[in-house]
Design a protein around this motif. Structure first.
Motif, PDB file in Angstrom:
ATOM      1  N   LEU A 255      55.684  24.629 153.353  1.00 19.50           N
ATOM      2  CA  LEU A 255      55.105  23.970 154.517  1.00 19.50           C
ATOM      3  C   LEU A 255      54.113  22.885 154.113  1.00 19.50           C
ATOM      4  N   MET A 256      53.315  23.194 153.070  1.00 22.91           N
ATOM      5  CA  MET A 256      52.325  22.217 152.629  1.00 22.91           C
ATOM      6  C   MET A 256      52.742  21.718 151.247  1.00 22.91           C
ATOM      7  N   SER A 257      51.814  21.364 150.389  1.00 26.58           N
ATOM      8  CA  SER A 257      52.213  20.807 149.090  1.00 26.58           C
ATOM      9  C   SER A 257      52.778  21.906 148.199  1.00 26.58           C
ATOM     10  N   PRO A 258      53.675  21.555 147.272  1.00 32.88           N
ATOM     11  CA  PRO A 258      54.113  22.551 146.282  1.00 32.88           C
ATOM     12  C   PRO A 258      52.975  22.808 145.303  1.00 32.88           C
ATOM     13  N   ASP A 259      53.041  23.891 144.536  1.00 33.14           N
ATOM     14  CA  ASP A 259      52.013  24.170 143.520  1.00 33.14           C
ATOM     15  C   ASP A 259      52.004  23.037 142.514  1.00 33.14           C
ATOM     16  N   SER A 260      50.806  22.660 142.075  1.00 36.48           N
ATOM     17  CA  SER A 260      50.738  21.473 141.220  1.00 36.48           C
ATOM     18  C   SER A 260      50.952  21.833 139.768  1.00 36.48           C
ATOM     19  N   ALA A 261      51.401  20.853 138.991  1.00 43.48           N
ATOM     20  CA  ALA A 261      51.595  21.042 137.558  1.00 43.48           C
ATOM     21  C   ALA A 261      50.765  20.045 136.777  1.00 43.48           C
ATOM     22  N   SER A 262      49.874  19.340 137.480  1.00 44.76           N
ATOM     23  CA  SER A 262      49.116  18.279 136.835  1.00 44.76           C
ATOM     24  C   SER A 262      47.725  18.266 137.452  1.00 44.76           C
ATOM     25  N   PRO A 263      46.683  17.953 136.690  1.00 44.23           N
ATOM     26  CA  PRO A 263      45.327  17.993 137.257  1.00 44.23           C
ATOM     27  C   PRO A 263      45.134  17.023 138.419  1.00 44.23           C
ATOM     28  N   LEU A 264      45.786  15.873 138.371  1.00 45.86           N
ATOM     29  CA  LEU A 264      45.626  14.918 139.477  1.00 45.86           C
ATOM     30  C   LEU A 264      46.261  15.458 140.752  1.00 45.86           C
ATOM     31  N   MET A 265      47.416  16.096 140.617  1.00 42.08           N
ATOM     32  CA  MET A 265      48.080  16.656 141.795  1.00 42.08           C
ATOM     33  C   MET A 265      47.230  17.765 142.385  1.00 42.08           C
ATOM     34  N   GLU A 266      46.561  18.511 141.500  1.00 46.95           N
ATOM     35  CA  GLU A 266      45.671  19.579 141.959  1.00 46.95           C
ATOM     36  C   GLU A 266      44.554  18.987 142.824  1.00 46.95           C
ATOM     37  N   GLN A 267      43.987  17.886 142.353  1.00 48.17           N
ATOM     38  CA  GLN A 267      42.929  17.217 143.111  1.00 48.17           C
ATOM     39  C   GLN A 267      43.456  16.674 144.428  1.00 48.17           C
ATOM     40  N   LEU A 268      44.684  16.155 144.428  1.00 48.46           N
ATOM     41  CA  LEU A 268      45.281  15.644 145.670  1.00 48.46           C
ATOM     42  C   LEU A 268      45.448  16.781 146.668  1.00 48.46           C
ATOM     43  N   THR A 269      45.893  17.948 146.148  1.00 49.17           N
ATOM     44  CA  THR A 269      46.062  19.113 147.019  1.00 49.17           C
ATOM     45  C   THR A 269      44.723  19.535 147.602  1.00 49.17           C
ATOM     46  N   PHE A 270      43.665  19.549 146.778  1.00 48.19           N
ATOM     47  CA  PHE A 270      42.335  19.944 147.268  1.00 48.19           C
ATOM     48  C   PHE A 270      41.843  18.990 148.349  1.00 48.19           C
ATOM     49  N   LEU A 271      42.036  17.686 148.120  1.00 49.13           N
ATOM     50  CA  LEU A 271      41.594  16.702 149.114  1.00 49.13           C
ATOM     51  C   LEU A 271      42.345  16.909 150.426  1.00 49.13           C
ATOM     52  N   HIS A 272      43.653  17.136 150.309  1.00 48.73           N
ATOM     53  CA  HIS A 272      44.475  17.363 151.503  1.00 48.73           C
ATOM     54  C   HIS A 272      43.979  18.584 152.262  1.00 48.73           C
ATOM     55  N   ASP A 273      43.725  19.674 151.530  1.00 53.63           N
ATOM     56  CA  ASP A 273      43.273  20.908 152.177  1.00 53.63           C
ATOM     57  C   ASP A 273      41.909  20.710 152.826  1.00 53.63           C
ATOM     58  N   HIS A 274      41.013  19.992 152.159  1.00 51.64           N
ATOM     59  CA  HIS A 274      39.667  19.721 152.683  1.00 51.64           C
ATOM     60  C   HIS A 274      39.745  18.902 153.973  1.00 51.64           C
ATOM     61  N   ALA A 275      40.516  17.803 153.935  1.00 49.54           N
ATOM     62  CA  ALA A 275      40.631  16.944 155.124  1.00 49.54           C
ATOM     63  C   ALA A 275      41.334  17.695 156.255  1.00 49.54           C
ATOM     64  N   LEU A 276      42.332  18.479 155.921  1.00 49.63           N
ATOM     65  CA  LEU A 276      43.072  19.218 156.954  1.00 49.63           C
ATOM     66  C   LEU A 276      42.177  20.257 157.603  1.00 49.63           C
ATOM     67  N   MET A 277      41.300  20.901 156.811  1.00 47.35           N
ATOM     68  CA  MET A 277      40.367  21.886 157.368  1.00 47.35           C
ATOM     69  C   MET A 277      39.459  21.225 158.397  1.00 47.35           C
ATOM     70  N   ILE A 278      38.916  20.041 158.050  1.00 48.06           N
ATOM     71  CA  ILE A 278      38.038  19.323 158.980  1.00 48.06           C
ATOM     72  C   ILE A 278      38.817  18.981 160.257  1.00 48.06           C
ATOM     73  N   LEU A 279      40.030  18.487 160.081  1.00 50.00           N
ATOM     74  CA  LEU A 279      40.855  18.120 161.240  1.00 50.00           C
ATOM     75  C   LEU A 279      41.133  19.326 162.127  1.00 50.00           C
ATOM     76  N   LEU A 280      41.431  20.470 161.504  1.00 51.06           N
ATOM     77  CA  LEU A 280      41.740  21.663 162.282  1.00 51.06           C
ATOM     78  C   LEU A 280      40.513  22.129 163.052  1.00 51.06           C
ATOM     79  N   MET A 281      39.335  22.040 162.416  1.00 48.24           N
ATOM     80  CA  MET A 281      38.113  22.461 163.111  1.00 48.24           C
ATOM     81  C   MET A 281      37.857  21.571 164.322  1.00 48.24           C
ATOM     82  N   ILE A 282      38.059  20.260 164.170  1.00 42.00           N
ATOM     83  CA  ILE A 282      37.861  19.345 165.301  1.00 42.00           C
ATOM     84  C   ILE A 282      38.873  19.652 166.402  1.00 42.00           C
ATOM     85  N   THR A 283      40.121  19.905 166.004  1.00 41.76           N
ATOM     86  CA  THR A 283      41.172  20.196 166.994  1.00 41.76           C
ATOM     87  C   THR A 283      40.853  21.471 167.762  1.00 41.76           C
ATOM     88  N   VAL A 284      40.389  22.497 167.066  1.00 43.50           N
ATOM     89  CA  VAL A 284      40.039  23.763 167.736  1.00 43.50           C
ATOM     90  C   VAL A 284      38.872  23.537 168.690  1.00 43.50           C
TER      91      VAL A 284
END
Lengths: 75, 229
Positions: free
Chosen positions: B7-36
């Protein structure tokens, strides 16, 4: 066991487009050879770079062009 | 790799992808809180009995709901800009791999030490074994050493293609006459899949990319084996 080594980062070409890095290294090698002679070892640096960075088909095409005298740049 | 459950990003195999996943999760959390919050406010408007006919202004609350979104945006922007610049960091690669997109397969060249070139065709469904992934497995995989900076030079021989491996957070166009460079580091062993990402004709969906991440010693013996062929 060979040590793993490749063409280094060149600050003249810091961005995504590395086309010029390949082409410049190719030209620099043959110009270096022409000016310094075939046995001048430091010229091999350019050869190492263009072998690493340029696709083989491009190198073969340019080699053929140089032999035919149709290579577009001055060496 | 992606499956129907991804549903969301696949597990990362690279440190940059890991950071991209974290940023996505962080921004999505903020968005979900605003939506709720907004959803709750709207739902409560439907069911409450508050009314006040003489409402004209509310300066304090107007100040709050102007400043607060700006603050929330700062919380999203700062990590985003940090990652944006991190993705453009200069690094010194250990190995250069060239990939050339053709209609309809990828060819790979390792020319740092020996002149190794090979083509990578998808395994057709009628020639599949039980252990193959349908439309994803190839006959020759790209091998790379892990924990090493890899430089990938991508180009095409005919039309536009695009080389990508989602678990590495890498996608780059393969343009004829142009060499595009992308750099990445794999921090685990494994087999990683991708598919051509730029429409390139009839078999655009049937030219996958498979990368195998192995130890540096195995990589060196793989180089020896390939250069004898």
């Amino acid at each position: 066991m060979p040590s793993l080594e490749t063409a280094p980062f060149d600050p003249r070409f810091p961005n995504t487009n590395q086309t010029r890095y390949c082409y410049s290294s190719y030209l620099d090698f043959y110009r270096c050879q022409k000016v310094k002679g075939e046995s001048y070892k430091p010229c091999q640096y350019f050869k190492k770079v263009y072998n690493s960075v340029c696709p083989n088909s491009w190198v073969e095409k340019w080699n053929d062009q140089r032999e035919d005298g149709t290579f577009p740049a001055k060496i | 790799m992606m499956t129907w459950k991804t549903l969301m990003s696949p597990d990362s195999a690279s440190p940059l992808m890991e950071q991209l996943t974290f940023l996505h999760d962080h921004a999505l959390m903020i968005l979900l809180m605003i939506t709720v919050l907004v959803g709750y406010l709207m739902a409560s408007l439907f069911v409450n009995k508050f009314n006040y006919r003489y409402l004209l202004e509310g300066q304090t609350i107007e100040m709050i709901w102007t400043i607060l979104p700006a603050v929330i945006l700062i919380f999203i922007a700062l990590p985003s800009l940090r990652l944006l610049y991190l993705l453009d960091e200069v690094n010194n690669p250990l190995v250069t791999v060239k990939t050339i997109g053709h209609q309809w397969y990828w060819s790979y060249e390792y020319t740092d030490f020996a002149n190794i070139e090979f083509d990578s065709y998808m395994i057709p469904s009628n020639e599949m074994e039980d252990y193959h992934f349908r439309l994803l497995d190839v006959d020759n995989r790209i091998a790379v050493p892990y924990n090493s900076q890899i430089r990938m030079i991508v180009t095409a021989a005919d039309v536009l293609h695009s080389w990508t491996i989602p678990t590495l957070g890498v996608k780059i166009d393969a343009t004829p006459g142009r060499l595009n460079q992308i750099s990445f580091l794999l921090n685990r062993t494994g087999i990683f899949f991708g598919q051509c990402s730029e429409i390139c004709g009839a078999n655009h969906s049937f030219m996958p990319i498979v990368m195998e991440s192995i130890s540096p010693e195995c990589f060196i013996s793989w180089i020896y084996n390939m250069s004898e062929i």
